[in-house]
Design a protein around this motif. Sequence first.
Motif, PDB file in Angstrom:
ATOM      1  N   ASN A  33       0.924  -1.167  -0.119  1.00 27.35           N
ATOM      2  CA  ASN A  33       0.134  -0.181  -0.029  1.00 27.35           C
ATOM      3  C   ASN A  33       0.885   1.362  -0.020  1.00 27.35           C
ATOM      4  N   GLU A  66      -0.614  -6.367   5.161  1.00 22.97           N
ATOM      5  CA  GLU A  66      -1.680  -7.164   4.824  1.00 22.97           C
ATOM      6  C   GLU A  66      -1.287  -8.718   4.939  1.00 22.97           C
ATOM      7  N   SER A  67      -2.412  -9.232   5.381  1.00 23.15           N
ATOM      8  CA  SER A  67      -2.335 -10.778   5.437  1.00 23.15           C
ATOM      9  C   SER A  67      -3.259 -11.519   4.882  1.00 23.15           C
ATOM     10  N   ASP A  68      -4.280 -10.871   4.227  1.00 24.69           N
ATOM     11  CA  ASP A  68      -5.324 -11.355   3.366  1.00 24.69           C
ATOM     12  C   ASP A  68      -4.847 -12.182   2.482  1.00 24.69           C
ATOM     13  N   VAL A  69      -5.735 -13.303   2.308  1.00 20.15           N
ATOM     14  CA  VAL A  69      -5.336 -14.614   1.334  1.00 20.15           C
ATOM     15  C   VAL A  69      -5.666 -14.167  -0.048  1.00 20.15           C
ATOM     16  N   ALA A  70      -6.799 -13.325  -0.435  1.00 16.90           N
ATOM     17  CA  ALA A  70      -6.906 -12.926  -1.474  1.00 16.90           C
ATOM     18  C   ALA A  70      -5.605 -11.794  -2.263  1.00 16.90           C
ATOM     19  N   LYS A  71      -5.278 -11.173  -1.305  1.00 15.86           N
ATOM     20  CA  LYS A  71      -4.194 -10.263  -1.651  1.00 15.86           C
ATOM     21  C   LYS A  71      -2.811 -11.153  -2.076  1.00 15.86           C
ATOM     22  N   LYS A  72      -2.741 -12.190  -1.057  1.00 18.39           N
ATOM     23  CA  LYS A  72      -1.507 -12.879  -1.519  1.00 18.39           C
ATOM     24  C   LYS A  72      -1.539 -13.505  -2.579  1.00 18.39           C
ATOM     25  N   GLU A  73      -2.929 -14.176  -2.933  1.00 18.66           N
ATOM     26  CA  GLU A  73      -3.088 -14.899  -4.451  1.00 18.66           C
ATOM     27  C   GLU A  73      -2.862 -13.847  -5.340  1.00 18.66           C
ATOM     28  N   ARG A  74      -3.333 -12.510  -5.291  1.00 16.26           N
ATOM     29  CA  ARG A  74      -3.140 -11.581  -6.262  1.00 16.26           C
ATOM     30  C   ARG A  74      -1.682 -11.132  -6.303  1.00 16.26           C
ATOM     31  N   TRP A 117       5.910 -13.318   0.556  1.00 18.72           N
ATOM     32  CA  TRP A 117       5.166 -12.482   1.160  1.00 18.72           C
ATOM     33  C   TRP A 117       5.585 -12.378   2.573  1.00 18.72           C
ATOM     34  N   VAL A 133       4.997 -10.587   6.288  1.00 25.11           N
ATOM     35  CA  VAL A 133       4.168  -9.510   7.268  1.00 25.11           C
ATOM     36  C   VAL A 133       4.611  -8.862   8.045  1.00 25.11           C
TER      37      VAL A 133
END
Length: 124
Positions: free
Chosen positions: A57, A87-95, A104, A106
């Motif tokens: 970000n 960020e630790s959001d799975v969707a963001k990691k996938e992106r 990644w 944190v």
Amino acid sequence: MVNKQVLAVDDSKTMREMVSFTLRNAGYSVVEADDGKSAIDTLAEHNDIDLIITDLNMPGMDGFSVVEHARSHPSHKFVPILILTTESDVAKKERGKAAGATGWIVKPFNPEKLVQVVGKVCPL
């Protein structure tokens, strides 16, 4: 022996300094960029970057864009890229993985763990 060159990208001066300090102490050379745009400019000037560590970000251009830009250029296509973020959001990691990120981490990061991960993807 030439040190491995790391590009540390983060809009937080404190975070850039912590990453740089940690990696320099481990034997790496570090170039800093304070946002995605300056990271792209730095990559254009340096064909000798061995690893990119980018925040996610940031104002202007986010870390996903930095990863995508690096992957689209032949001289940086295979350079390992670590995303260092709160960020630790799975969707963001996938992106991030889809964009071409190698790993990644944190924040806040453990210095020893950072050196360990960097050593795996970019051994001295």
